[in-house]
Structure formats: C-alpha cells, structure tokens
Design a protein around this motif. Structure first.
Motif, short mmCIF file in Angstrom:
data_model
loop_
_atom_site.label_atom_id
_atom_site.label_comp_id
_atom_site.label_asym_id
_atom_site.label_seq_id
_atom_site.Cartn_x
_atom_site.Cartn_y
_atom_site.Cartn_z
N CYS A 22 1.08 -1.38 -0.08
CA CYS A 22 -0.02 0.47 0.19
C CYS A 22 0.96 1.06 -0.30
O CYS A 22 0.15 2.39 -0.36
CB CYS A 22 -1.42 -0.20 1.31
SG CYS A 22 -2.58 -1.55 1.35
N THR A 24 3.71 1.59 -2.08
CA THR A 24 4.04 1.80 -3.06
C THR A 24 2.65 2.45 -3.80
O THR A 24 3.17 3.08 -5.35
CB THR A 24 4.57 0.64 -3.43
OG1 THR A 24 3.49 -0.54 -4.00
CG2 THR A 24 5.81 0.32 -2.72
N ILE A 25 1.78 1.89 -3.44
CA ILE A 25 0.35 2.69 -4.63
C ILE A 25 -0.54 4.09 -4.26
O ILE A 25 -0.04 4.93 -2.67
CB ILE A 25 -0.67 1.80 -5.35
CG1 ILE A 25 -1.18 1.44 -3.76
CG2 ILE A 25 -0.10 0.52 -5.12
CD1 ILE A 25 -2.02 0.20 -3.76
N THR A 26 -0.97 4.53 -4.87
CA THR A 26 -1.72 5.84 -4.58
C THR A 26 -3.19 5.31 -3.98
O THR A 26 -3.58 4.23 -3.82
CB THR A 26 -2.32 6.19 -6.11
OG1 THR A 26 -2.94 5.86 -7.07
CG2 THR A 26 -0.97 6.79 -6.81
N ASP A 28 -6.17 6.33 -4.86
CA ASP A 28 -7.14 6.13 -5.42
C ASP A 28 -7.05 4.16 -5.88
O ASP A 28 -8.07 3.81 -6.23
CB ASP A 28 -7.15 6.73 -6.57
CG ASP A 28 -7.24 8.06 -6.94
OD1 ASP A 28 -7.75 8.04 -5.60
OD2 ASP A 28 -6.63 9.32 -7.41
N GLU A 29 -6.02 3.75 -5.93
CA GLU A 29 -5.10 2.71 -6.18
C GLU A 29 -6.13 1.53 -5.08
O GLU A 29 -6.50 0.28 -5.41
CB GLU A 29 -3.45 1.70 -6.82
CG GLU A 29 -3.59 2.51 -7.89
CD GLU A 29 -2.21 2.80 -7.86
OE1 GLU A 29 -2.26 2.45 -9.46
OE2 GLU A 29 -1.76 3.11 -7.07
N ILE A 30 -5.26 2.36 -3.55
CA ILE A 30 -6.23 1.58 -2.45
C ILE A 30 -7.79 1.07 -2.76
O ILE A 30 -8.08 0.10 -2.22
CB ILE A 30 -5.46 2.35 -1.46
CG1 ILE A 30 -3.83 2.19 -1.63
CG2 ILE A 30 -5.70 2.15 -0.17
CD1 ILE A 30 -3.59 3.09 -0.17
N THR A 31 -8.48 2.71 -2.89
CA THR A 31 -9.55 2.82 -3.09
C THR A 31 -10.12 1.02 -4.19
O THR A 31 -11.21 0.76 -3.51
CB THR A 31 -10.28 3.81 -3.24
OG1 THR A 31 -10.09 4.82 -2.74
CG2 THR A 31 -11.80 3.93 -3.30
N ILE A 32 -9.47 1.09 -5.18
CA ILE A 32 -10.26 -0.05 -6.16
C ILE A 32 -10.05 -1.47 -5.00
O ILE A 32 -11.08 -2.31 -5.60
CB ILE A 32 -9.00 0.21 -7.19
CG1 ILE A 32 -9.92 1.45 -8.07
CG2 ILE A 32 -9.38 -0.83 -8.32
CD1 ILE A 32 -8.84 1.89 -9.04
N LEU A 33 -8.91 -1.24 -4.04
CA LEU A 33 -8.39 -2.51 -3.96
C LEU A 33 -9.46 -2.88 -2.42
O LEU A 33 -10.24 -4.16 -2.99
CB LEU A 33 -7.18 -2.89 -3.52
CG LEU A 33 -6.22 -2.60 -4.23
CD1 LEU A 33 -4.68 -2.67 -3.73
CD2 LEU A 33 -6.21 -4.41 -5.23
N LYS A 36 -13.24 -3.51 -4.47
CA LYS A 36 -11.97 -5.50 -5.54
C LYS A 36 -12.39 -6.62 -3.92
O LYS A 36 -13.53 -7.22 -4.08
CB LYS A 36 -10.98 -5.20 -5.22
CG LYS A 36 -10.48 -6.71 -5.96
CD LYS A 36 -11.11 -7.19 -6.99
CE LYS A 36 -10.88 -8.93 -7.64
NZ LYS A 36 -11.88 -10.00 -7.77
N TYR A 64 -5.27 3.45 4.16
CA TYR A 64 -5.83 4.85 2.65
C TYR A 64 -5.78 6.20 3.32
O TYR A 64 -5.64 7.12 3.08
CB TYR A 64 -6.78 4.24 2.35
CG TYR A 64 -7.65 5.55 1.42
CD1 TYR A 64 -7.86 5.87 0.69
CD2 TYR A 64 -8.71 6.56 2.52
CE1 TYR A 64 -8.26 7.49 -0.22
CE2 TYR A 64 -9.56 7.67 2.05
CZ TYR A 64 -9.20 7.90 0.55
OH TYR A 64 -9.39 8.81 -0.42
#
Length: 72
Positions: A22, A24-26, A28-33, A36, A64
């Motif tokens: 987490c 290493t990502i943005t 927004d990408e955490i929200t997508i995960l 999912k 997040y």
C-alpha cells in the motif's frame, strides 16, 4: 517523527506485506482494492477466507487514511 503504521499490519507476514504494498500505490488504487475485497466477500463461503478479506479491508482502509494524511 513517528511513522504511521496500522496496528493490524503488524499481526503477521501477510498483513505486513499488504501494508508495504500500500505504501507503493496511490490512495485511488487503494480504494479500488477495497472495493474488490468487498466484492469478494459477497461470493465467499469459507469463513476463514471471509476473515482474511475483512482483515485486508481493515488494513487497506487504514492505509488509505494514512496516505491521505501524508498527502500522497
């Protein structure tokens, strides 16, 4: 300065690895995960898997909030 690390991330190797990922990502990408993992819970029948998914959601949510606070 003390580093923000969710307490739940220190529980075992899998949760620690998810926390490190987490970082290493943005946000927004955490929200997508998070979305999912919530979808996966709907169709999962195995209770141990459901607990794992809930733990993942908890760590992702904490990550997040921390990333948003850091301004990433």
């Amino acid at each position: 300065m003390k580093e923000d690390i969710p307490k739940s991330a220190k529980e075992n190797k899998n949760t620690w690895a998810l926390w490190k990922f987490c970082e290493t990502i943005t946000p927004d990408e955490i929200t997508i995960l998070i979305g999912k993992r919530k979808q996966d819970i709907k169709y999962e029948k195995n209770m141990s898997k459901i607990r794992e998914l809930r733990t993942d959601i908890s760590i992702l949510t904490d990550a997040y909030e921390i990333m948003k606070k850091r301004g990433k």
